[in-house]
Design a protein around this motif. Structure first.
Motif, PDB file in Angstrom:
ATOM      1  N   MET A 159      25.323  34.704  38.596  1.00 26.95           N
ATOM      2  CA  MET A 159      25.835  33.923  37.471  1.00 26.95           C
ATOM      3  C   MET A 159      24.761  32.964  36.971  1.00 26.95           C
ATOM      4  O   MET A 159      23.925  32.502  37.748  1.00 26.95           O
ATOM      5  CB  MET A 159      27.074  33.113  37.892  1.00 26.95           C
ATOM      6  CG  MET A 159      28.246  33.965  38.318  1.00 26.95           C
ATOM      7  SD  MET A 159      29.655  32.953  38.796  1.00 26.95           S
ATOM      8  CE  MET A 159      30.059  32.235  37.217  1.00 26.95           C
TER       9      MET A 159
ATOM     10  N   PRO B 120      27.996  28.683  33.810  1.00 24.61           N
ATOM     11  CA  PRO B 120      28.711  29.866  33.314  1.00 24.61           C
ATOM     12  C   PRO B 120      29.863  29.483  32.386  1.00 24.61           C
ATOM     13  O   PRO B 120      30.474  28.421  32.502  1.00 24.61           O
ATOM     14  CB  PRO B 120      29.238  30.504  34.594  1.00 24.61           C
ATOM     15  CG  PRO B 120      29.407  29.360  35.539  1.00 24.61           C
ATOM     16  CD  PRO B 120      28.286  28.428  35.230  1.00 24.61           C
ATOM     17  N   SER B 121      30.151  30.396  31.468  1.00 24.90           N
ATOM     18  CA  SER B 121      31.313  30.230  30.604  1.00 24.90           C
ATOM     19  C   SER B 121      32.558  30.674  31.365  1.00 24.90           C
ATOM     20  O   SER B 121      32.479  31.267  32.445  1.00 24.90           O
ATOM     21  CB  SER B 121      31.148  31.072  29.339  1.00 24.90           C
ATOM     22  OG  SER B 121      31.126  32.453  29.691  1.00 24.90           O
TER      23      SER B 121
ATOM     24  N   SER C 112      34.632  33.059  30.559  1.00 24.06           N
ATOM     25  CA  SER C 112      34.675  34.523  30.635  1.00 24.06           C
ATOM     26  C   SER C 112      33.710  35.053  31.694  1.00 24.06           C
ATOM     27  O   SER C 112      34.017  36.027  32.406  1.00 24.06           O
ATOM     28  CB  SER C 112      34.344  35.141  29.272  1.00 24.06           C
ATOM     29  OG  SER C 112      33.032  34.770  28.854  1.00 24.06           O
ATOM     30  N   GLN C 113      32.546  34.429  31.804  1.00 27.18           N
ATOM     31  CA  GLN C 113      31.592  34.850  32.842  1.00 27.18           C
ATOM     32  C   GLN C 113      32.146  34.588  34.233  1.00 27.18           C
ATOM     33  O   GLN C 113      31.958  35.395  35.149  1.00 27.18           O
ATOM     34  CB  GLN C 113      30.264  34.112  32.655  1.00 27.18           C
ATOM     35  CG  GLN C 113      29.454  34.578  31.462  1.00 27.18           C
ATOM     36  CD  GLN C 113      28.234  33.707  31.216  1.00 27.18           C
ATOM     37  OE1 GLN C 113      28.272  32.484  31.395  1.00 27.18           O
ATOM     38  NE2 GLN C 113      27.136  34.339  30.789  1.00 27.18           N
TER      39      GLN C 113
ATOM     40  N   GLU D 296      34.822  37.245  34.998  1.00 28.64           N
ATOM     41  CA  GLU D 296      34.198  38.534  35.306  1.00 28.64           C
ATOM     42  C   GLU D 296      33.569  38.516  36.699  1.00 28.64           C
ATOM     43  O   GLU D 296      33.685  39.471  37.474  1.00 28.64           O
ATOM     44  CB  GLU D 296      33.142  38.861  34.253  1.00 28.64           C
ATOM     45  CG  GLU D 296      32.496  40.226  34.463  1.00 28.64           C
ATOM     46  CD  GLU D 296      31.433  40.532  33.421  1.00 28.64           C
ATOM     47  OE1 GLU D 296      30.742  41.551  33.573  1.00 28.64           O
ATOM     48  OE2 GLU D 296      31.288  39.727  32.457  1.00 28.64           O
ATOM     49  N   ALA D 297      32.886  37.394  37.022  1.00 27.64           N
ATOM     50  CA  ALA D 297      32.274  37.276  38.346  1.00 27.64           C
ATOM     51  C   ALA D 297      33.339  37.252  39.439  1.00 27.64           C
ATOM     52  O   ALA D 297      33.148  37.819  40.523  1.00 27.64           O
ATOM     53  CB  ALA D 297      31.422  36.013  38.407  1.00 27.64           C
TER      54      ALA D 297
ATOM     55  N   TYR E  18      27.060  31.228  42.173  1.00 24.09           N
ATOM     56  CA  TYR E  18      28.517  31.241  42.041  1.00 24.09           C
ATOM     57  C   TYR E  18      29.052  29.892  42.522  1.00 24.09           C
ATOM     58  O   TYR E  18      28.708  29.446  43.608  1.00 24.09           O
ATOM     59  CB  TYR E  18      29.112  32.376  42.889  1.00 24.09           C
ATOM     60  CG  TYR E  18      30.532  32.754  42.522  1.00 24.09           C
ATOM     61  CD1 TYR E  18      31.581  31.861  42.701  1.00 24.09           C
ATOM     62  CD2 TYR E  18      30.824  34.002  41.998  1.00 24.09           C
ATOM     63  CE1 TYR E  18      32.885  32.206  42.370  1.00 24.09           C
ATOM     64  CE2 TYR E  18      32.123  34.370  41.664  1.00 24.09           C
ATOM     65  CZ  TYR E  18      33.144  33.463  41.848  1.00 24.09           C
ATOM     66  OH  TYR E  18      34.435  33.811  41.524  1.00 24.09           O
TER      67      TYR E  18
END
Length: 764
Positions: A148, A152-153, A155-156, A159-160, A195
């Motif tokens: 990441m 991070p946004s 949405s990111q 997804e992660a 993360y």
């Protein structure tokens, strides 16, 4: 002679097997081709960590899987599999990946590169299981978590999170496929992959819970999933996540110091400090006098003060059956109090009564469906028991109960906070196996004066004959050889152990790191006349033998890697894409070739027990190519005496100097052969030959070609003349000794097993 042999275990031999555990079976299989089955030794209580590791939390899921949080070093964590936080290319160049790769040795990186080369990169969310190298586990699972950006946004992050859930499922699926019992998982992606730590911990814990509670995942769930990290912030987050997801477990209270925890099958035994009256378990155990006066004694009076006088009233009127009197807990944080009446130490059968009291408390708790119970250090006050005796007896009773108990129970030994000496006595009793002595295992063994006191708790099992190792070999000779070797180690009384094996010279950095980590022993390496040896010494014979077995395991691994590399070299040199099948075929004892050799060997006080023909097309191809190269049309029929554990290896990869170094390499550092049995017995004379039962020879065709006299220190044959590129084919040490420097110059034909002590005059 049968192909099965039983070695009884008792005293120190039992301690050694307990400490070495199941890997001992792999050593015997690798060295001798024997299958070793260990009976009556319960390894389920073995602690899966080092003494400095800290357990923070434990919870048991409905499917029986125990999830726990540990502060520990994954590189030294003894479980079936450890998980590595890897990148897609499996380049272990930083963070945890680098630490595991260094600790596990070059095998880890080389296998990883081979996998990527053959299968492509490992995608995010996927995992693979490969060899663990020198790590103290069976497998290393390389798991690729999501990467990441630093900010991070939403949405990111979503997804992660899905990728991290997927990788946890991939890990546990591999655990299922490989039928592993325990796996240690770090905080994947939380380090250099950026993360967010809190979300990472929560995602991993919830994914573990979902997987274990999914009916499709229950074909083979591990017994333990351990969330292991070395840094405090990550461990703290894992603990918080577990408490959010699983709730506060009695077995998982945060501790500022490492509290000894021992797993005895389904029973978790924990040592802790604290006032007994403040414990929050289903049962609290009290020790009191036959007067039933709870105001007498520190423990009784403390419980009485907390519970109120209704406890005293019920206790006085309760019927007395056996050694345990149950009452309600009243104002205590428990469901029941079990009162035991024990005699003073100097009274008759005091130790047996103490042992049975603990056992009866546990049995009554199980009958009443209780899940947890707390014991004080019974007998260490007014009753006059030595702290160590009390610890030994109580621990033995818990282990005895655990053998046959099918449910789940948490048992606590609760020591008063300021009583350091008693805590230390119990801590030593519950320490890892390498730091503790023997424990008794029955009511008789609770009395240290009993002959049964030599037996240990946790080992008796269901075998009425007691703990033992059963060896099953491909032949009676192999089984006897393995049994003799193992018995010689397990039943040692004193002195250092010397391992003579030239593969010691193949030890790399990871192996030497393992040697440095061996505790309680001194390791000395040396080379004497071209023969590598490693001497293990120490104050404790048990420490020495355990270290020796660990070294033997390292040697087996190094030898396997050597054989694999040789086979790859064979395929390359012979121009093959696939290794043809090779085998050893037993020669019928009624055949002329067997009878002819049998008579010959008996002249030398040996009886031919078994003769095996080597059929290895690859070795034959390479031998024929070498014969054409040397233009040698008349090979010599020669012998090499070889250790038992290298016989099968010779049939697979041919001859190597490491397999059978001579007593004195006076003619060079090559591969030695003898022209006669008499000369072979001289060249490879064994220092302890009087204790040997079997002798092993390889009969071979040897291409000696153009030969000259050898001298000490040669690593190649001498030059024929002034051109250093033109050399002799071999060297000699007289008419009956030849030395070659390429294994391709000899082809093994037969492996011959002889038994010593059968002179020709005793034959028909």
């Amino acid at each position: 002679m049968a192909n099965k042999s039983d070695l009884p275990l008792h005293g120190s031999s039992l301690n050694i097997v307990r400490r070495c555990g199941p890997p001992l079976s792999e050593i015997l299989r690798s060295k001798f081709g024997c299958v070793a089955t260990i009976h009556g030794v319960d390894f389920s209580h073995q602690k899966t960590s080092t003494v400095n590791d800290e357990k923070r939390f434990a919870a048991t899921l409905p499917g029986g899987v125990q999830v726990s949080v540990w502060k520990a070093d994954l590189a030294n964590f003894a479980v079936d599999a450890v998980v590595n936080a890897a990148n897609e290319q499996l380049d272990h160049c930083g963070g945890l990946a680098l630490a595991l790769s260094k600790a596990g040795g070059p095998t880890i990186q080389s296998e990883s590169h081979n996998h990527v080369r053959n299968n492509g990169p490992v995608k995010t969310g996927e995992a693979i299981a490969l060899d663990a190298g020198a790590l103290p586990c069976n497998k290393i699972i390389h798991a690729v978590g999501p990467w990441m950006p630093k900010n991070p946004s939403t949405s990111q992050l979503l997804e992660a999170r899905r990728s991290l859930e997927k990788v946890v499922f991939s890990i546990l699926y591999l655990v299922e496929q490989n039928r592993l019992q325990s796996v240690a998982i770090p905080a994947i992606s939380s380090g250099i992959f950026n993360y967010p730590l809190a979300d990472c911990a929560n995602t991993i814990v919830t994914s573990v819970k979902r997987y274990c509670e999914n009916p499709r995942s229950t074909a083979h769930l591990p017994k333990e999933i351990l969330l292991v990290n070395i840094d405090h912030p990550t461990v703290d987050e894992m603990e918080r996540a577990c408490r959010r997801v699983f709730g506060n477990s009695p077995s998982g209270g945060k501790a500022t110091t490492s509290a000894p925890v021992v797993h005895l099958k389904n029973v978790i035994l924990t040592l802790k400090r604290g006032p007994i009256e403040q414990q929050q378990t289903d049962v609290l155990v009290n020790t009191t006098s036959s007067h039933r006066d709870l105001s007498e004694g520190l423990i009784s009076s403390a419980l009485l003060k907390e519970a109120g006088y209704k406890l005293q009233d019920e206790f006085r009127s309760a019927s007395h059956k056996g050694l345990v009197i149950p009452t309600k807990g009243y104002n205590l944080r428990c469901k029941q109090v079990f009162h035991t009446i024990c005699p003073r130490k100097d009274e008759k059968s005091a130790q047996q009564i103490l042992y049975k009291s603990v056992l009866d408390c546990l049995g009554m708790a199980a009958t009443k469906k209780h899940k947890s119970i707390s014991f004080p250090a019974i007998g260490t006050g007014y009753l006059g028991f030595d702290r160590k005796d009390s610890a030994r007896i109580m621990y033995s009773a818990v282990a005895e109960f655990a053998r046959n108990f099918k449910g789940k129970m948490e048992v606590y030994f609760v020591i008063f906070p300021s009583d350091d000496n008693t805590y230390k006595a119990f801590e030593e009793e519950m320490a890892p196996p390498e730091q503790k002595a023997s424990y008794p295992s029955s009511t008789q063994a609770a009395d240290s004066s009993s002959p049964a006191a030599e037996r240990e708790d946790g080992f008796r099992g269901n075998n009425e004959r007691g703990p033992q190792i059963s060896l099953h070999g491909p032949s009676s000779e192999v089984t006897a050889e393995a049994g003799r070797w193992l018995s010689g180690l397990l039943n040692r009384f004193s002195g250092p152990v010397v391992i003579r094996n030239n593969f010691i010279q193949h030890f790399g950095e990871s192996e030497h790191q393992q040697l440095c980590r061996l505790t309680g022993v001194a390791i000395d390496e040396a080379i004497e006349k071209g023969r590598a040896l490693l001497s293990v010494s120490g104050r404790s014979v048990e420490d020495v033998v355990v270290a020796v077995l660990q070294v033997e395991g390292m040697l087996c691994k190094v030898q396997r890697e050597f054989a694999m590399e040789e086979k790859r070299g064979f395929m390359r040199d012979a121009g093959m894409t696939k290794m043809p099948f090779s085998e050893l075929k037993v020669v019928d004892s009624a055949s002329p070739e067997f009878k002819e050799r049998d008579v010959f060997y008996r002249y030398h006080n040996l009886r031919l027990c078994k003769m095996q023909k080597v059929e290895n097309p690859t070795l034959e191809t390479l031998y024929d190519l070498k014969r054409e190269q040397l233009r040698c049309t008349t090979p010599r029929q020669m012998l090499q005496r070889i250790p038992a554990h290298f016989c099968e290896m010779v049939s697979h990869v041919g001859f190597h100097a490491e397999f059978a170094p001579p007593k004195d390499p006076a003619y060079g550092a090559g591969i030695y052969f003898a022209g006669t049995v008499k000369k072979a017995l001289e060249v490879w004379k064994c220092a302890k030959e009087e204790n040997e039962e079997y002798v092993y020879f390889v009969e071979a065709e040897v291409l000696t070609g153009n030969s000259t006299r050898g001298t000490e220190g040669l690593i190649l044959p001498p030059a024929l003349g002034t051109d250093p590129n033109v050399r002799y084919d071999s060297v000699s040490g007289g008419p009956d000794v030849s030395v070659i420097f390429s294994g391709y110059q000899a082809r093994p034909k037969y492996i011959i097993t002889c038994r010593m002590g059968f002179p020709y005059k005793n034959t028909d």
